[in-house]
Design an enzyme around this catalytic site. Structure first.
Site, PDB file in Angstrom:
ATOM      1  N   GLY A 197       6.335   6.293   3.270  1.00  0.00           N
ATOM      2  CA  GLY A 197       7.270   5.355   2.679  1.00  0.00           C
ATOM      3  C   GLY A 197       8.683   5.904   2.633  1.00  0.00           C
ATOM      4  O   GLY A 197       8.896   7.108   2.453  1.00  0.00           O
TER       5      GLY A 197
ATOM      6  N   HIS B 199       1.428   1.666  -1.433  1.00  0.00           N
ATOM      7  CA  HIS B 199       0.497   2.358  -0.528  1.00  0.00           C
ATOM      8  C   HIS B 199      -0.201   1.360   0.397  1.00  0.00           C
ATOM      9  O   HIS B 199      -0.400   1.631   1.583  1.00  0.00           O
ATOM     10  CB  HIS B 199      -0.562   3.112  -1.338  1.00  0.00           C
ATOM     11  CG  HIS B 199      -0.031   4.215  -2.189  1.00  0.00           C
ATOM     12  ND1 HIS B 199       0.059   4.105  -3.553  1.00  0.00           N
ATOM     13  CD2 HIS B 199       0.443   5.447  -1.877  1.00  0.00           C
ATOM     14  CE1 HIS B 199       0.541   5.230  -4.056  1.00  0.00           C
ATOM     15  NE2 HIS B 199       0.797   6.054  -3.059  1.00  0.00           N
TER      16      HIS B 199
ATOM     17  N   LYS C  75      10.683   5.343   0.249  1.00  0.00           N
ATOM     18  CA  LYS C  75      11.062   5.654  -1.131  1.00  0.00           C
ATOM     19  C   LYS C  75      11.254   7.154  -1.303  1.00  0.00           C
ATOM     20  O   LYS C  75      12.160   7.597  -2.003  1.00  0.00           O
ATOM     21  CB  LYS C  75      10.024   5.139  -2.124  1.00  0.00           C
ATOM     22  CG  LYS C  75      10.452   5.353  -3.580  1.00  0.00           C
ATOM     23  CD  LYS C  75       9.435   4.812  -4.554  1.00  0.00           C
ATOM     24  CE  LYS C  75       8.290   5.781  -4.726  1.00  0.00           C
ATOM     25  NZ  LYS C  75       8.713   7.011  -5.486  1.00  0.00           N
ATOM     26  N   ASP C  76      10.396   7.950  -0.690  1.00  0.00           N
ATOM     27  CA  ASP C  76      10.561   9.404  -0.665  1.00  0.00           C
ATOM     28  C   ASP C  76      11.345   9.764   0.600  1.00  0.00           C
ATOM     29  O   ASP C  76      10.797  10.353   1.542  1.00  0.00           O
ATOM     30  CB  ASP C  76       9.199  10.090  -0.687  1.00  0.00           C
ATOM     31  CG  ASP C  76       8.445   9.816  -1.975  1.00  0.00           C
ATOM     32  OD1 ASP C  76       8.927  10.218  -3.045  1.00  0.00           O
ATOM     33  OD2 ASP C  76       7.376   9.185  -1.910  1.00  0.00           O
TER      34      ASP C  76
ATOM     35  N   ALA D 141      -3.994   7.122  -6.913  1.00  0.00           N
ATOM     36  CA  ALA D 141      -3.342   6.183  -7.849  1.00  0.00           C
ATOM     37  C   ALA D 141      -2.649   5.095  -7.043  1.00  0.00           C
ATOM     38  O   ALA D 141      -1.472   4.804  -7.247  1.00  0.00           O
ATOM     39  CB  ALA D 141      -2.380   6.909  -8.784  1.00  0.00           C
TER      40      ALA D 141
END
Length: 295
Positions: A158, A41, A160-161, A36
């Site tokens: 990333g 990404h 974000k995590d 996805a």
């Protein structure tokens, strides 16, 4: 200009595709994903290309990191579109294995409990780990498997995590894995929402409300010059203004996810639900006290 990446579905195909690169001493960069794919990404792929000669992307929706009550079946599978994203961003090889290729005999939580997995330690019991018990066991186990199959010189994840990134770095350090781990900055929509594959689940009203997460983090950063309590109050004030958001946690920590310092660099992290969709976000934050500001 784009070039179509070569698709590997089995371990043998992947090994054969990378054998020449290894013989020639070319650096292999790796970006693990669950598919996805979006611009977030793509930015990881471009970052990997800056550190390596050959970029490999894995696309595998890992069942071990989903609890039985979570959205494994609902998670989007978009392989044709994902291959186009990889092609546009210089990826040489895409590894898209079946579940049976990664978990011999297929996957079940009972079967995994009887096998060898990665135990992530105390850091996996807080924040997302407290809300999703066993999640990071699944993440680290599949990343360790993928590191063994791809044998990358560098892997890009990333920020974000952020908790995931911290745990992967700890695994690489503690298990002496010969992989350089790079953390890439979070990519955001123009209105501040962090890019996520789960954003597509949001209806228009939820999508509007989701921007409260990044707005709360920015509010905390602005007040961090008055200390940790002031930063927390600022973030909570923003979050409480949006009735569609069900807060999971708001945490102000050190960069190692330990206690936030009175003065110095830290991290602010948030997780919340909008309807059935759970989103996470985080930002770096700099804490100072009045005495420090006047020094």
């Amino acid at each position: 200009m784009t070039s179509t990446p070569t698709l590997a579905n089995t371990r043998e195909e992947l090994s054969g595709l990378l054998a020449t690169a290894r013989r020639e001493g070319r650096r292999i960069g790796f970006v693990p994903t669950m598919g996805a794919l979006h611009e977030g990404h793509a930015s990881l792929m471009r970052e990997a290309a800056r550190h390596a000669d050959v970029v490999v992307v894995s696309i595998f929706v890992n069942p071990m990191q989903f609890a039985p009550t979570e959205d494994l079946d609902r998670y989007p599978r978009t392989l044709p579109e994902d291959l186009e994203v990889c092609a546009a961003n210089g990826v040489a090889v895409v590894f898209a294995p079946a579940v049976e290729e990664m978990y011999a005999g297929g996957f079940s939580h009972d079967k995994v409990r009887d096998g060898v997995t990665v135990h992530p330690g105390r850091l996996a019991t807080i924040l997302d780990g407290e809300s999703r018990p066993g999640h990071f066991d699944g993440v680290l186990t599949v990343v360790a498997k993928l590191f063994g199959l791809v044998q990358p010189d560098v892997a890009v994840f990333g920020q974000k995590d952020y908790q995931q990134l911290a745990l992967i770095r700890a695994m690489v350090r503690d298990l002496c894995l010969p992989v350089e781990v790079v953390g890439a900055e979070t990519v955001r929509e123009p209105d501040g929402l962090a890019l996520s594959s789960r954003n597509r689940y949001l209806d228009p009203e939820q999508r509007r409300a989701a921007t409260v997460l990044s707005r709360a983090l920015r509010a905390a950063r602005e007040r961090a010059t008055y200390g940790v309590p002031a930063a927390r109050w600022a973030a909570m004030s923003v979050l409480k203004s949006e009735p569609l958001v069900e807060l999971d946690y708001l945490a102000l920590t050190g960069t190692d996810l330990g206690e936030a310092p009175e003065n110095g660099e830290g991290r602010i992290l948030v997780a919340a639900r909008l309807g059935s969709t759970r989103l996470i976000d985080n930002m770096p934050i700099l804490f100072t006290t009045p005495a420090e500001r006047s020094a």
